[in-house]
Every structure is written in C-alpha cells, then in structure tokens.
Motif scaffolding. Structure first.
Motif, PDB file in Angstrom:
ATOM      1  N   VAL A 255     -44.954  -2.000   4.464  1.00 39.87           N
ATOM      2  CA  VAL A 255     -43.953  -1.167   3.812  1.00 39.87           C
ATOM      3  C   VAL A 255     -43.777   0.060   4.419  1.00 39.87           C
TER       4      VAL A 255
ATOM      5  N   LEU B  54     -46.752  -5.800   3.055  1.00 38.90           N
ATOM      6  CA  LEU B  54     -45.413  -6.187   2.287  1.00 38.90           C
ATOM      7  C   LEU B  54     -45.799  -7.359   1.212  1.00 38.90           C
TER       8      LEU B  54
ATOM      9  N   THR C  59     -44.295  -7.086  -7.333  1.00 35.77           N
ATOM     10  CA  THR C  59     -43.023  -6.607  -8.009  1.00 35.77           C
ATOM     11  C   THR C  59     -42.772  -6.435  -9.449  1.00 35.77           C
TER      12      THR C  59
ATOM     13  N   ARG D 291     -38.542  -8.100  -1.960  1.00 43.17           N
ATOM     14  CA  ARG D 291     -39.167  -7.531  -0.577  1.00 43.17           C
ATOM     15  C   ARG D 291     -38.122  -8.001   0.294  1.00 43.17           C
TER      16      ARG D 291
ATOM     17  N   VAL E  61     -38.744  -2.790   0.663  1.00 41.58           N
ATOM     18  CA  VAL E  61     -38.662  -3.161  -0.680  1.00 41.58           C
ATOM     19  C   VAL E  61     -37.378  -2.711  -1.023  1.00 41.58           C
TER      20      VAL E  61
END
Length: 266
Positions: A61, A89, A94, A115, A121
């Motif tokens: 990320v 990632l 989430t 993603r 994100v």
C-alpha cells in the motif's frame, strides 16, 4: 532337481514381475520423475506467489484514495481510516477499516473499502444528510432520516427545518413523553418531514412536536399547518397540497384528519 523352483512357481514369479514398490512398477521411472517435477514446481509456485503477495515490495500500500465526501474532507477520512501504508495490500483488513471510520466519524453513513491493485486502497464514503436540526447551545445538531443525531454545527445547513421539542412534565405532553420517549418523538418528526410535499418542505421553517399526535409546521412566510401524528403521512401530504391550492390566502391549515381538512385566516 531337489530344492529348485517348480514350473508353477517360476510362472507365478513371472506374473508377479520384478521386486519393488507396486506404485513404482505401475508408473515407471520416467512418469514418476515427471510427477515429482510437477509437485516441486507447484510447491515453488505457491511459495513464490506467497512471497509476491506478502514479502515483495511490488504489492504494498502506498496511497489511499477517497471519494463521496461533501462536508467531510478526504484528509479527515484518511486520518480516521488509519490505513497502514507500506504493508502488503492483500493483508489489509477492510472490515476493520470500515469499523474505524464509522466509529470515528458519525457523519459517515456507509463506506465501501476496497483494494485497488497493485498499490492502493479506495474509500467510497456516503455521508448522512440532515433532514432536521435541533438547537443545541449556540449550534445545531443534525438529525438524519433514521433519527440519528450525528453532528453539531455552528450554522444551520440549508434545506433542513428546525425541530422544536415543546415537551413539558405535565398534562398530555408528559404522558406522551413517558410512553414514547424523546428519541421516538424525534423519529416521528423525521417521518413527518419525509412525508411533506417537496414544495412545503422547502418552505418549512420549524417542525414543532408537543406530543405523539400533536405535530405542527411553521412555514417561512408565517403560515402554519396542524399535522397531528406522523401516521397517514402520504394522505396528509396530498390533502395539504390540494388545500393550499384551494385556499391560497389561508394562514392556517389543518390536515390532522386528512378526510376532514380545514383552513382559516387570510
């Protein structure tokens, strides 16, 4: 000859084949080597894939994008989401990010966390919209269409009438308050606002609640509407629209009983 194998024993030995594990005899050396090579390749591919997802610098990320904000800023959303940068990632939780946002920012009604491969994100936010305002000190508390009080702002936003809870500790008002509670009465005011014709809602200054079945409106031009309870809202809305057209100079309208409406004043 004594001690030697008989003809039947030699035939049995030929049928049984050479010594060794049965699987090896069935597959043969070449096919066995192929299977072993394929198994090794699968293991190596699995290990390599796991390394790419979790250990490599390629799928980590490095940015968080935000959309859907109106009152909130993208910076506020990012700060509340606390998405860990420079982490794999694939390991991003989430659900936990969504929970953090909803806890930290009551104005957020819904948020979609996804993603964006290979490095991002995405946070798609839906903010709560105020349908009523409650005066709170020097500011205004915003109430959404579910009756949730989600934020206090210094200035009233346009398009949301002020809710005035005229609740006392005596008489029928006190009985209504004991029976339904303040939160329920706020939700009844929300139901009323949701039932109003668009043209009337646009000019509604205040929704007053004295009890469950005593809700009234004050319009920006000084006209008033006795609405009664929040029940039969659609019928009351149709009746009010027709009554205002039939008596455009009236100052007071009563649709608490939609089958027997009334207007007065001029």
């Amino acid at each position: 000859m004594a001690g030697g194998p008989t003809t039947a024993e030699r035939g049995t030995a030929r049928r049984q084949g050479p010594p060794g594990p049965p699987l090896v005899r069935r597959l043969g050396p070449r096919r066995l080597r192929t299977i072993i090579a394929l198994a090794v390749a699968v293991v190596l591919l699995g290990a390599g894939g796991a390394w790419v997802l979790y250990g490599s610098p390629w799928l980590r990320v490095d940015h968080v994008s935000v959309s859907g904000t109106d009152v909130l800023t993208p910076q506020q959303v990012r700060a509340a989401a606390q998405v860990p940068l420079d982490t794999p990632l694939v390991s991003i939780d989430t659900d936990e990010i969504r929970s953090r946002l909803e806890r930290a920012l009551p104005r957020v009604d819904e948020v979609d966390v996804s993603r964006s491969w290979p490095h991002g994100v995405v946070l798609k936010v839906t903010e709560r919209t105020p349908v009523l305002l409650i005066r709170w000190g020097s500011g205004y508390t915003e109430v959404d269409d579910e009756g949730v009080r989600f934020a206090t702002v210094p200035q009233p936003p346009k398009g949301a009438p002020l809710l005035e809870l005229s609740l006392t500790s005596t008489g029928s008002t006190a009985a209504s308050l004991r029976r339904f509670g303040e939160d329920r009465l706020v939700r009844e005011a929300v139901r009323t606002a949701g039932s109003l014709p668009a043209a009337v809602l646009k000019t509604t200054k205040t929704i007053k609640v004295r009890s469950y079945d005593d809700i009234s409106l004050e319009l920006t031009d000084g006209r008033t509407v006795a609405w009664g309870s929040a029940e039969k809202g659609a019928a009351k809305a149709r009746t009010l629209s027709a009554l205002m057209k039939a008596a455009p100079d009236a100052r007071h309208f009563d649709v608490s009983v939609p089958t027997a409406p009334a207007s007065s004043g001029s």
